[in-house]
Design a protein around this motif. Structure first.
Motif, PDB file in Angstrom:
ATOM      1  N   UNK A   1     106.192  21.221  79.959  1.00  0.00           N
ATOM      2  CA  UNK A   1     107.263  22.187  79.718  1.00  0.00           C
ATOM      3  C   UNK A   1     108.034  21.849  78.443  1.00  0.00           C
ATOM      4  N   UNK A   2     108.295  20.552  78.256  1.00  0.00           N
ATOM      5  CA  UNK A   2     109.058  20.154  77.065  1.00  0.00           C
ATOM      6  C   UNK A   2     108.292  20.521  75.795  1.00  0.00           C
ATOM      7  N   UNK A   3     107.012  20.153  75.763  1.00  0.00           N
ATOM      8  CA  UNK A   3     106.197  20.515  74.600  1.00  0.00           C
ATOM      9  C   UNK A   3     106.056  22.018  74.486  1.00  0.00           C
ATOM     10  N   UNK A   4     105.946  22.669  75.628  1.00  0.00           N
ATOM     11  CA  UNK A   4     105.788  24.116  75.613  1.00  0.00           C
ATOM     12  C   UNK A   4     106.958  24.822  74.965  1.00  0.00           C
ATOM     13  N   UNK A   5     108.175  24.306  75.233  1.00  0.00           N
ATOM     14  CA  UNK A   5     109.349  24.922  74.598  1.00  0.00           C
ATOM     15  C   UNK A   5     109.290  24.769  73.082  1.00  0.00           C
ATOM     16  N   UNK A   6     108.907  23.562  72.617  1.00  0.00           N
ATOM     17  CA  UNK A   6     108.828  23.314  71.174  1.00  0.00           C
ATOM     18  C   UNK A   6     107.741  24.192  70.548  1.00  0.00           C
ATOM     19  N   UNK A   7     106.559  24.173  71.157  1.00  0.00           N
ATOM     20  CA  UNK A   7     105.434  24.941  70.600  1.00  0.00           C
ATOM     21  C   UNK A   7     105.706  26.436  70.724  1.00  0.00           C
ATOM     22  N   UNK A   8     106.324  26.841  71.830  1.00  0.00           N
ATOM     23  CA  UNK A   8     106.649  28.255  71.996  1.00  0.00           C
ATOM     24  C   UNK A   8     107.583  28.736  70.894  1.00  0.00           C
TER      25      UNK A   8
ATOM     26  N   UNK B   1      98.604  21.615  73.954  1.00  0.00           N
ATOM     27  CA  UNK B   1      97.838  20.599  74.694  1.00  0.00           C
ATOM     28  C   UNK B   1      97.807  19.285  73.927  1.00  0.00           C
ATOM     29  N   UNK B   2      97.549  19.395  72.593  1.00  0.00           N
ATOM     30  CA  UNK B   2      97.460  18.174  71.788  1.00  0.00           C
ATOM     31  C   UNK B   2      98.805  17.455  71.705  1.00  0.00           C
ATOM     32  N   UNK B   3      99.873  18.247  71.516  1.00  0.00           N
ATOM     33  CA  UNK B   3     101.200  17.640  71.345  1.00  0.00           C
ATOM     34  C   UNK B   3     101.696  16.988  72.631  1.00  0.00           C
ATOM     35  N   UNK B   4     101.239  17.498  73.771  1.00  0.00           N
ATOM     36  CA  UNK B   4     101.704  16.945  75.043  1.00  0.00           C
ATOM     37  C   UNK B   4     100.983  15.650  75.411  1.00  0.00           C
ATOM     38  N   UNK B   5      99.833  15.407  74.773  1.00  0.00           N
ATOM     39  CA  UNK B   5      99.030  14.226  75.138  1.00  0.00           C
ATOM     40  C   UNK B   5      99.799  12.909  75.048  1.00  0.00           C
ATOM     41  N   UNK B   6     100.532  12.655  73.912  1.00  0.00           N
ATOM     42  CA  UNK B   6     101.217  11.357  73.827  1.00  0.00           C
ATOM     43  C   UNK B   6     102.178  11.133  74.984  1.00  0.00           C
ATOM     44  N   UNK B   7     102.978  12.154  75.301  1.00  0.00           N
ATOM     45  CA  UNK B   7     103.939  12.014  76.407  1.00  0.00           C
ATOM     46  C   UNK B   7     103.204  11.751  77.709  1.00  0.00           C
ATOM     47  N   UNK B   8     102.102  12.461  77.911  1.00  0.00           N
ATOM     48  CA  UNK B   8     101.356  12.287  79.161  1.00  0.00           C
ATOM     49  C   UNK B   8     100.808  10.869  79.259  1.00  0.00           C
TER      50      UNK B   8
END
Lengths: 865, 108
Positions: free
Chosen positions: A372-379, A431-438
């Motif tokens: 969700x956090x990455x989604x807000x940024x990418x959105x 998807x790519x941006x969320x990988x590090x956090x995951x």
């Protein structure tokens, strides 16, 4: 596309509502398109958001039991806390998404989906297999035979381009098509208002039934719906509007705005002997099968039919792949930067993740939070990028040559395919941006975190290595783009500075258009037009005729004899231009041998181009006798340089040219005006219009606008245009210029991002190794040596990137050779220049971290232990 | 309903209160009744229909006898008793809000 979008919904909802939603969307889109293209696009955008919201509500709410809103609030808070970091990522990604959206829109329109008709791969044209390089015209005698093959084709139409002059309160010269009925049905499209042309329409002789464009309808009638059944006045019979095509419809012959029904056996149809044709293949018949079936038919001996599809007409794809590649490079740079930033942020929050896990947070909830956090940024980046595409697309279209803004059948605009591309780019980035956090969150353990309390949170060796690799990747991409930029710039400069064979300094071309009702006066008017233009104070001299590089079309000669001896020829093409005596002196073509034409030159003299002399007159051209086919024999009196056409400039071909003297013609008597057409009959169409083209040498090229205004004032009622010959040559080389501009912009952004990455990596390294560096200095190392250590680390990252970039550029060069001049010879020097520049910039970006490292106080560091 | 229903959902209930309608007819009716202020997209409409159906406020039904041949193939929706009650409750709630506003000298 809509059906694809619905796949976001859970299966049971698709089964329950999918078909209905498709049908309702089609009806809503039809309504929206009636209100204009913007309404249609707005509906698509709203539906995109609506389906995503529907899908999210259906998929996530049952799992989260209503916690979605709470998770969204936490994600929003986390983004707000790091807004300065996220603002940079959002800006960079928005630029990359917008750039890619713009490029994809152009490439999609020009190459990937150039024919947006239903089942466009079933629409075919015909050409003569006996002359495959000739134009795809079909003789009238053949057309009926093809129409009768309804076992092979569902619909067959014949058409020809023409020009219609609309008179009345808004005179207009309009590009048009004369077509047999059934054109729209063959293409699989319908008018937005009214109906298609039918057989009964072409039987009329007192008026022509036409389909018109929405632009023409709005100009002449205001509301397109009011145009149906109304008439347009033309220089010929009136035009009766039976239907209006929407603004989004384009035809394969670019710029067409009127489609006129024609009976091939009527007066209008008989004016032409050849037509272009299109047909829709029946069933599953392939073009090859259709060609084989037609081969057995009794066609004229010099015409053998070959069936080919629209897609067979597509241009060489390499130029479009190069554009897409540049966009992808910028996107990868942005992604690498965002991933690096997310990695740094996730590393800094490792303690928070560990505490959350220790307090019972599940992997699923942590994954959801990260997404969700990455989604807000990418959105936010995707929304900003899409807005950029919408705002900048008209700017892109206006900067392209007219042939690209008018001709594409699929207009370069923001359509559902571009929306889908932007969406896919955004989701992939998400998807790519969320990988590090995951990854960091999944490995955060409370005991590990507690044991590293007091140390700088810069991450493990693996994290640092990942950051260095990502930074090197950004340097590599920037290097590829900058090398491309320099090579395309060099290609452009080489092409515009090529020797034209004549002097284009202060040379302008002025064209005066004679409409049909005045074209019979053209020959009589030429001397007067020449005198009017020549009398302007800014004009030094004038001449009627084409510039040396664009005379008559070359033709294939069968026989060439030199000094009475025939030469062996194999499909030779020669251009023969009849010019005035002062032609070569006016265009300042230097003499390579012999002399210019004199004022009373005999018409048995000729001047040849150096290509002609080299190829057919070895050992000296002047004084030789030349005879082409059954033309009179001429004597060569001079040799001039070869004047290159734009096509020859690009392909390196040179067509030999022979100039002979045009006989001086006194002003012909004025022919009578055409007699009125008898009621119920049609005039057989003669030349629809004519041009008088004058070249003028000005005292200064800046005087062109004044000259044009003066000529237009003196010749009201005529369409007068003028352009600088030098500018026209430059405009033809738009392609390497466009690529150079794109690569410069993208390369500039990429190198700035890469340098920011270098700075970040090195600064983190200094922070991580502060204790080590302090101990080194305590043991006697000088500040300079510590600074060199830091610079060395930066050098390692940058050098790896430069090496990868150089190898990638060399590999890509093999694909782009056809677009670049002397690419192989230049790439080594260009690569070295770019590498030196990027290295210097990288070292400059490392200066601040190195200075910080050199100022570490060993006493402070050791006290902190 | 525990929570106030959204304006879009309320408009759907109002449209269905006049009798069964299919999806596109609902969009057209709502657009006309609101003077173009509310132009539902298909996804918004079917999202609302899905939720109303799950909550038992609407149900699918067959086409009315006077439907055209094209419309007879479409799926129709009608209000249930619970849907009527929900629409009535929302109307009462909105009326109460309006009375509160008028009491404070706000007028439409």
């Amino acid at each position: 596309m809509y059906r694809l979008l619905l796949r976001l919904l859970p299966r049971h909802r698709r089964a329950q509502y999918g078909d209905e939603m498709e049908e309702v969307f089609a009806m809503a889109m039809k309504d929206a398109k009636r209100r204009g293209r913007a309404a249609g696009l707005l509906l698509w955008l709203s539906e995109l958001v609506g389906v995503v919201t529907f899908a999210v509500r259906q998929r996530l709410l049952p799992l989260s039991g209503g916690r979605l809103a709470a998770d969204l609030r936490w994600a929003g808070k986390a983004v707000r806390n790091q807004w300065h970091s996220h603002a940079l990522s959002i800006s960079l990604l928005a630029i990359a998404i917008a750039a890619n959206g713009l490029i994809f829109s152009a490439v999609d329109s020009l190459y990937l989906d150039p024919y947006p008709y239903p089942e466009a791969d079933r629409i075919v044209s015909f050409r003569n297999a006996a002359a495959p390089n000739g134009p795809p015209f079909v003789p009238r005698a053949v057309i009926q035979a093809l129409v009768e093959r309804d076992d092979l084709f569902e619909g067959v139409v014949a058409y020809a381009t023409t020009t219609i002059f609309l008179t009345g309160h808004a005179p207009q010269r309009v590009r048009a098509i004369n077509a047999t009925p059934g054109l729209l049905a063959t293409l699989g499209v319908k008018p937005a208002w009214g109906r298609d042309l039918i057989a009964a329409d072409v039987a009329r002789v007192d008026a022509d039934a036409v389909l018109i464009s929405e632009s023409i309808a709005r100009t002449h009638f205001g509301d397109p719906g009011l145009a149906v059944g109304r008439q347009l006045a033309s220089s010929d019979v009136p035009l009766v509007v039976v239907g209006v095509m929407p603004a989004s419809f384009r035809f394969s012959e670019g710029g067409v705005q009127i489609w006129r029904g024609v009976d091939l056996n009527g007066p209008l149809g008989q004016a032409r002997q050849t037509y272009l044709m299109q047909a829709r293949l029946r069933g599953s018949i392939s073009p090859t099968a259709a060609t084989e079936a037609l081969a057995s038919m009794p066609f004229p001996s010099n015409w053998r039919p070959e069936v080919f599809t629209f897609t067979d007409r597509r241009p060489d794809p390499i130029r479009y792949y190069a554009l897409l590649g540049a966009g992808v490079c910028l996107w990868l740079t942005a992604c690498a930067n965002v991933i690096t930033l997310q990695l740094a942020l996730a590393t800094a929050r490792r303690r928070t993740f560990a505490i959350q896990r220790a307090l019972g947070a599940t992997s699923g909830s942590m994954v959801r939070a990260a997404l969700l956090e990455c989604g807000l940024v990418i959105g936010a980046a995707a929304a900003a990028g899409l807005t950029g595409v919408w705002l900048l697309l008209p700017v892109l279209v206006s900067s392209l040559p007219a042939s690209f803004s008018v001709s594409p059948i699929n207009p370069i605009d923001l359509d559902e395919r571009v929306l889908a591309f932007v969406l896919i780019s955004a989701i992939t980035t998400w998807m790519l941006a969320a990988l590090p956090s995951l990854l960091v969150a999944s490995r955060a353990r409370l005991l590990d975190v507690l044991s590293s309390v007091g140390r700088a949170q810069t991450g493990s060796r693996a994290t640092q290595w990942t950051r260095q690799v990502l930074t090197s990747a950004q340097i590599a991409i920037a290097m590829v783009l900058l090398i491309g930029c320099l090579l395309f710039t060099k290609t452009y400069l080489q092409r515009v500075s090529i020797d034209k064979g004549f002097d284009a300094t202060d040379l302008v071309e002025i064209s005066v258009l004679f409409p049909p009702q005045s074209v019979h006066l053209m020959a009589q008017a030429r001397p007067g037009i020449l005198a009017r233009i020549g009398a302007h104070p800014s004009v030094q001299s004038t001449i009627i005729g084409s510039i040396p590089s664009s005379g008559n079309s070359p033709f294939s000669i069968k026989q060439l004899a030199v000094d009475g001896k025939p030469l062996e020829l194999e499909g030779a093409y020669i251009r023969v231009d009849r010019v005035s005596e002062s032609y070569h002196q006016f265009f300042r073509m230097p003499l390579l041998g012999g002399r210019y034409f004199s004022d009373d030159e005999a018409d048995t003299s000729a001047i040849v181009s150096e290509t002609f002399a080299r190829r057919y007159l070895p050992g000296g051209a002047v004084g030789r006798r030349v005879k082409l086919d059954d033309r009179p024999e001429v004597v060569v009196v001079g040799v001039v340089p070869h004047a290159r056409t734009s096509e020859e400039r690009s392909l390196g071909r040179q067509t030999p040219v022979i100039y002979t003297v045009a006989a001086t013609v006194t002003a012909p008597p004025v022919p009578p005006a055409p007699s009125p057409v008898a009621p119920g009959q049609r005039r057989l169409a003669g030349p629809a219009m004519g041009f008088v083209t004058v070249h003028a040498r000005l005292r200064a090229i800046d005087a062109l606008p004044d000259l044009l205004n003066a000529v237009r004032t003196e010749m009201p009622g005529f369409v007068v245009t003028a352009e600088s010959v030098e500018a026209a040559y430059r405009a033809r080389e738009w392609e390497p210029l466009l690529y150079a501009q794109i690569m410069t912009t993208f390369g500039g952004v990429a190198v700035l991002v890469a340098l920011a990455g270098v700075y970040g990596v090195v600064m983190l390294m200094v922070t991580h190794r502060t204790r080590e560096l302090g101990i080194r200095m305590a043991l006697g190392s000088t500040p300079q040596r510590v600074a060199n250590l830091v610079l060395g680390a930066s050098l390692k990252t940058t050098t790896a990137g430069l090496l990868a970039g150089a190898l990638t550029a060399v590999w890509l060069l093999s694909w782009l050779q056809s677009m670049l001049s002397d690419a192989r010879a230049s790439v080594v020097l260009t690569g070295a220049l770019v590498a030196a520049g990027v290295l210097a910039a990288s070292l400059a970006a490392t200066w601040l971290p190195a200075r910080r490292a050199s100022r570490i106080d060993p006493a402070v560091t050791l006290r902190a232990e | 309903m525990a929570n106030p229903i959204t304006p879009q959902v309320f408009q759907v209930l109002l449209s269905l209160s006049e009798g069964p309608r299919h999806g596109y007819a609902l969009i057209v009716d709502i657009r006309e009744r609101t003077g173009g202020q509310m132009d539902l997209t298909p996804s918004t409409l079917y999202d609302a229909l899905a939720r109303l159906s799950d909550q038992g406020l609407i149900a699918e039904t067959t086409a009315p006898a006077d439907a055209t041949s094209a419309d007879s193939r479409r799926r129709y929706y009608q209000l249930t008793k619970a849907g009527h009650s929900a629409a009535q409750d929302e109307t009462t709630r909105l009326a109460r809000l309006l009375d509160m506003a008028r009491a404070k000298n706000f007028h439409a």
